[in-house]
Enzyme design. Structure first.
Site, PDB file in Angstrom:
ATOM      1  N   ARG A 154       2.515  -6.405  -0.705  1.00 55.81           N
ATOM      2  CA  ARG A 154       3.626  -6.217  -1.660  1.00 55.81           C
ATOM      3  C   ARG A 154       4.908  -5.783  -0.919  1.00 55.81           C
ATOM      4  O   ARG A 154       5.648  -4.937  -1.392  1.00 55.81           O
ATOM      5  CB  ARG A 154       3.279  -5.158  -2.714  1.00 55.81           C
ATOM      6  CG  ARG A 154       2.142  -5.510  -3.621  1.00 55.81           C
ATOM      7  CD  ARG A 154       2.437  -6.760  -4.448  1.00 55.81           C
ATOM      8  NE  ARG A 154       1.423  -6.944  -5.487  1.00 55.81           N
ATOM      9  CZ  ARG A 154       0.275  -7.564  -5.297  1.00 55.81           C
ATOM     10  NH1 ARG A 154      -0.013  -8.077  -4.107  1.00 55.81           N
ATOM     11  NH2 ARG A 154      -0.603  -7.690  -6.285  1.00 55.81           N
ATOM     12  N   SER A 223       1.320  -4.198 -12.303  1.00 57.39           N
ATOM     13  CA  SER A 223       0.809  -2.998 -11.626  1.00 57.39           C
ATOM     14  C   SER A 223       1.988  -2.083 -11.308  1.00 57.39           C
ATOM     15  O   SER A 223       2.937  -2.517 -10.649  1.00 57.39           O
ATOM     16  CB  SER A 223       0.134  -3.363 -10.305  1.00 57.39           C
ATOM     17  OG  SER A 223      -0.947  -4.225 -10.504  1.00 57.39           O
ATOM     18  N   GLU A 319       4.844   0.454  -6.935  1.00 57.16           N
ATOM     19  CA  GLU A 319       5.069  -0.959  -6.641  1.00 57.16           C
ATOM     20  C   GLU A 319       6.376  -1.381  -7.323  1.00 57.16           C
ATOM     21  O   GLU A 319       7.150  -2.168  -6.791  1.00 57.16           O
ATOM     22  CB  GLU A 319       3.903  -1.805  -7.150  1.00 57.16           C
ATOM     23  CG  GLU A 319       4.090  -3.249  -6.777  1.00 57.16           C
ATOM     24  CD  GLU A 319       3.036  -4.195  -7.297  1.00 57.16           C
ATOM     25  OE1 GLU A 319       1.843  -3.858  -7.285  1.00 57.16           O
ATOM     26  OE2 GLU A 319       3.436  -5.292  -7.723  1.00 57.16           O
TER      27      GLU A 319
END
Ligand code: EPU
Length: 331
Positions: A154, A223, A319
């Protein structure tokens, strides 16, 4: 002032000074952009505007798409403004394999590169040949190769200070014609024989719809936290205390834990404060039931992090990028 509520999928009330939608690189020349305070926005599925942003927003909307081939591979070039899932649908419905595990991930193609999106055992970085960028300040156009994008979990150069002036304008994917289904992830293993790109994509869509909320129906940004990676020793101590805890071995980098599991175990699954809460079927997803405010979100996120730290001595990293009055907020 421009309202940003419909520009990010968590749909918090916030605004910015000006919003510029740019379709071609040349159009950047005519912008009166605040070069001190600006933010590049894609589909808004991985950011949360938690208060009014005192700056300008620029978003690259180009939707050109071309699919060509050589002997071994399909080459796909798309403008950063193409909706990622639309690309997955178009490519997979042509019978071209490679993108199917990444179906239904919200956001645009440009953000897919920035975020190095991943799901069900596949990451964007494994498919990416290169990324075209333009430097917002100097207007210099640069093609970055895959290694130059510094992809990580990510993560990419575009999230670092080295890439903060780079606007992603185009992505180039290379999908080998020799396709094998990636079915290792739990839930996909039922497909084994005769799997096609289309059947895998349909299964991925089914799995995602069964446990993740559709941002069009219930505001969320996927998420909210990354899955933390800890040392083998830390994982071992936790596993002794919680034998049922899911762990995923990373090569030399340690052991990946499951934030969803940690948050659920800390008692937050389905918990709600005012209009902000965790999704009842997946604790890693924070949702806005309608009137959620940025301040409530920040308190809720701090609370989750604190409880998880107290219980497991593990620090959760966001995130989702939080944007406040002066730009990125680090919690
Ligand atoms: N789990 C719980 N409780 C929960 C949620 C999950 O115990 O409330 C457990 C599950 O039972 C499972 C484990 O946690 O054992 C992992 O859950 P899941 O398979 O749903 O995947 P995840 O690790 O939570 C990651 C990505 C998702 C991606 C899925 C599938 C991150 C931060 N998230 O989620 O990506 O779709 O794997 O590959 O890496 C996103 O980035 O926005 C995203 C949705």
């Amino acid at each position: 002032m421009v309202n940003l509520k419909n520009r990010h999928t968590l749909s918090l009330q916030a605004s910015c000074n000006n919003l510029y939608e740019v379709e071609n690189i040349q159009d950047l020349d005519s912008l009166d952009l605040d070069h001190q305070h600006y933010f590049v926005l894609g589909g808004g599925s991985n950011v949360a505007f938690v208060e009014d942003f005192d700056g300008d927003i620029v978003t690259f909307t180009n939707k050109q798409l071309s699919i060509t081939e050589n002997d071994d591979s399909w080459l796909i070039e798309t403008g950063a403004g193409v909706v990622w899932h639309d690309l997955v649908l178009q490519v997979t419905q042509k019978g071209i394999g490679g993108l199917e595990n990444l179906a239904l991930i919200p956001g645009n193609c440009g953000a897919a590169a920035v975020q190095n999106i991943g799901a069900y055992g596949v990451e964007f970085s494994a498919l990416c040949k290169g990324v075209q960028t333009v430097n917002i300040k100097t207007k210099e156009i640069k093609e970055l190769t895959n290694p130059e994008c510094c992809f990580g979990y990510r993560n990419s150069i575009f999230k670092s200070t080295a890439g903060s002036d780079l606007l992603v304008t185009k992505i180039c994917l290379q999908l080998p014609k020799k396709w094998t289904a990636k079915l290792t992830y739990q839930g996909l293993d039922s497909l084994t024989t005769g799997a096609t790109p289309l059947s895998v994509m349909n299964k991925v869509i089914e799995i995602r719809q069964s446990k993740l909320p559709d941002p069009a129906k219930l505001a969320n940004a996927g998420s909210f936290f990354k899955n933390p990676v800890v040392t083998a020793e830390v994982a071992c101590v936790l596993k002794e205390r919680y034998p049922e805890m899911p762990t995923y071995h990373q090569d030399k980098n340690g052991v990946k834990l499951s934030s969803g599991w940690l948050i659920e175990k800390a008692g937050f699954k389905g918990k709600k404060v005012d209009s902000i809460g965790t999704y009842e079927k997946h604790a890693l997803v924070i949702v806005n039931y309608g009137q959620g405010s940025g301040q409530t979100l920040l308190r809720f996120v701090r609370d989750i992090k604190e409880q998880v730290r107290d219980l497991f001595s593990v620090t959760l990293e966001n995130e989702v990028l939080l944007i406040g009055k002066n730009g990125v907020i680090n919690l």
